[in-house]
Write a protein that holds these residues in place. Structure first.
Motif, short mmCIF file in Angstrom:
data_model
loop_
_atom_site.label_atom_id
_atom_site.label_comp_id
_atom_site.label_asym_id
_atom_site.label_seq_id
_atom_site.Cartn_x
_atom_site.Cartn_y
_atom_site.Cartn_z
N SER A 5 0.83 -1.21 0.00
CA SER A 5 0.00 0.00 0.00
C SER A 5 0.86 1.26 0.00
O SER A 5 1.92 1.28 0.60
N ARG A 6 0.36 2.29 -0.65
CA ARG A 6 1.10 3.55 -0.70
C ARG A 6 0.51 4.59 0.25
O ARG A 6 0.83 5.76 0.16
N ARG A 7 -0.35 4.20 1.11
CA ARG A 7 -0.96 5.16 2.02
C ARG A 7 0.09 5.81 2.89
O ARG A 7 1.01 5.18 3.36
N GLY A 8 -0.08 7.12 3.07
CA GLY A 8 0.83 7.83 3.93
C GLY A 8 2.07 8.35 3.24
O GLY A 8 2.90 8.98 3.86
N THR A 9 2.22 8.09 1.95
CA THR A 9 3.39 8.59 1.24
C THR A 9 2.97 9.69 0.27
O THR A 9 1.83 9.75 -0.17
N ALA A 10 3.90 10.52 -0.08
CA ALA A 10 3.63 11.60 -1.03
C ALA A 10 3.39 11.05 -2.43
O ALA A 10 2.70 11.66 -3.23
N GLU A 11 3.98 9.91 -2.75
CA GLU A 11 3.81 9.33 -4.07
C GLU A 11 2.37 8.92 -4.34
O GLU A 11 1.90 9.00 -5.46
N GLY A 12 1.68 8.49 -3.33
CA GLY A 12 0.32 8.00 -3.49
C GLY A 12 -0.72 9.11 -3.64
O GLY A 12 -1.84 8.87 -4.05
N LYS A 13 -0.36 10.34 -3.35
CA LYS A 13 -1.30 11.44 -3.41
C LYS A 13 -1.35 12.03 -4.82
O LYS A 13 -0.32 12.25 -5.43
N THR A 14 -2.53 12.29 -5.29
CA THR A 14 -2.69 13.01 -6.54
C THR A 14 -3.61 14.18 -6.28
O THR A 14 -4.59 14.07 -5.55
N ALA A 15 -3.30 15.31 -6.89
CA ALA A 15 -4.12 16.50 -6.71
C ALA A 15 -5.41 16.34 -7.51
O ALA A 15 -5.39 15.93 -8.66
N LYS A 16 -6.51 16.64 -6.88
CA LYS A 16 -7.81 16.51 -7.54
C LYS A 16 -8.15 17.81 -8.23
O LYS A 16 -7.68 18.88 -7.86
N SER A 17 -8.99 17.70 -9.24
CA SER A 17 -9.45 18.90 -9.93
C SER A 17 -10.92 19.13 -9.58
O SER A 17 -11.63 18.21 -9.19
N ASP A 18 -11.37 20.37 -9.76
CA ASP A 18 -12.74 20.68 -9.39
C ASP A 18 -13.71 20.12 -10.43
O ASP A 18 -13.33 19.84 -11.56
N PRO A 19 -14.99 19.96 -10.05
CA PRO A 19 -15.94 19.29 -10.95
C PRO A 19 -16.32 20.10 -12.20
O PRO A 19 -16.62 19.50 -13.23
N ILE A 20 -16.31 21.42 -12.18
CA ILE A 20 -16.78 22.20 -13.32
C ILE A 20 -15.65 22.57 -14.27
O ILE A 20 -15.70 22.31 -15.46
N TYR A 21 -14.60 23.21 -13.75
CA TYR A 21 -13.51 23.68 -14.61
C TYR A 21 -12.45 22.62 -14.87
O TYR A 21 -11.60 22.79 -15.73
N ARG A 22 -12.46 21.54 -14.09
CA ARG A 22 -11.47 20.48 -14.20
C ARG A 22 -10.04 21.04 -14.08
O ARG A 22 -9.17 20.72 -14.86
N ASN A 23 -9.86 21.90 -13.09
CA ASN A 23 -8.58 22.55 -12.90
C ASN A 23 -8.13 22.36 -11.46
O ASN A 23 -8.91 22.57 -10.53
N ARG A 24 -6.88 22.00 -11.28
CA ARG A 24 -6.35 21.77 -9.93
C ARG A 24 -6.19 23.07 -9.15
O ARG A 24 -6.32 23.08 -7.93
N LEU A 25 -5.91 24.16 -9.85
CA LEU A 25 -5.73 25.44 -9.18
C LEU A 25 -7.03 25.92 -8.55
O LEU A 25 -7.03 26.45 -7.44
N VAL A 26 -8.13 25.73 -9.25
CA VAL A 26 -9.44 26.10 -8.70
C VAL A 26 -9.71 25.26 -7.46
O VAL A 26 -10.24 25.75 -6.46
N ASN A 27 -9.33 24.00 -7.52
CA ASN A 27 -9.53 23.13 -6.36
C ASN A 27 -8.65 23.55 -5.18
O ASN A 27 -9.02 23.37 -4.03
N MET A 28 -7.48 24.14 -5.48
CA MET A 28 -6.62 24.63 -4.40
C MET A 28 -7.26 25.81 -3.66
O MET A 28 -6.88 26.12 -2.54
N LEU A 29 -8.22 26.49 -4.28
CA LEU A 29 -8.91 27.61 -3.65
C LEU A 29 -9.95 27.15 -2.63
O LEU A 29 -10.31 27.89 -1.73
N VAL A 30 -10.44 25.94 -2.79
CA VAL A 30 -11.57 25.48 -1.98
C VAL A 30 -11.22 25.39 -0.50
O VAL A 30 -11.91 25.96 0.34
N ASN A 31 -10.14 24.70 -0.16
CA ASN A 31 -9.83 24.50 1.25
C ASN A 31 -9.56 25.78 2.02
O ASN A 31 -10.03 25.92 3.15
N PRO A 32 -8.82 26.76 1.48
CA PRO A 32 -8.64 28.00 2.24
C PRO A 32 -9.94 28.80 2.42
O PRO A 32 -10.06 29.56 3.37
#
Length: 141
Positions: A2-29
């Motif tokens: 399993s890759r849980r807990g490692t940086a390799e296993g993480k992938t940045a998600k994109s938002d549902p409408i624009y399909r852009n990772r940067l827009v998704n980075m705005l959500v959490n803040p």
């Protein structure tokens, strides 16, 4: 294995409408009390207002801001941290505006930042000035 807990296993998600990772980075803040269902509409309303104000592609205005002002930070902080700091400055400046809802405050601050004015730009310039001063006097330590 399993890759849980490692940086390799993480992938940045994109938002549902624009399909852009940067827009998704705005959500959490933007989140208040962990409600993503409230944060997404704030971002999408702000993006609509940006397109109305600038008559440009709404996503390109956001990408321009982050590229313009995070590029100088990237060589010091790294790619993701530079973008995150630029977004944090933008949202912090948006929250300081008085009055209307967050979508309006965020869109007006982003339009100002894309034009080269606004509180987020002032914060960036102030930080760079301070870093230059510290670099100048570093040899005295």
């Amino acid at each position: 294995m399993s890759r849980r807990g490692t940086a390799e296993g993480k992938t940045a998600k994109s938002d549902p409408i624009y399909r852009n990772r940067l827009v998704n980075m705005l959500v959490n803040p933007i989140l208040k009390h962990g409600k993503k269902s409230l944060a997404y509409p704030i971002i999408y309303r702000a993006m609509k207002k940006i397109q109305q104000k600038t008559e440009k592609n709404r996503l390109s205005v956001l990408l321009f801001y982050v590229k313009q002002y995070a590029d100088r930070l990237i060589k010091f902080l790294g790619f993701t941290q530079g973008k995150a700091l630029a977004i944090r400055w933008l949202l912090g400046a948006s929250r300081k505006h008085l009055g209307r809802n967050m979508a309006f405050k965020f869109s007006s601050e982003l339009v100002d930042a894309a034009k080269g004015s606004g509180d987020a730009i002032r914060k960036k310039e102030e930080t760079h000035r301070m870093a230059e001063a510290n670099r100048t006097f570093a040899h005295f330590r």
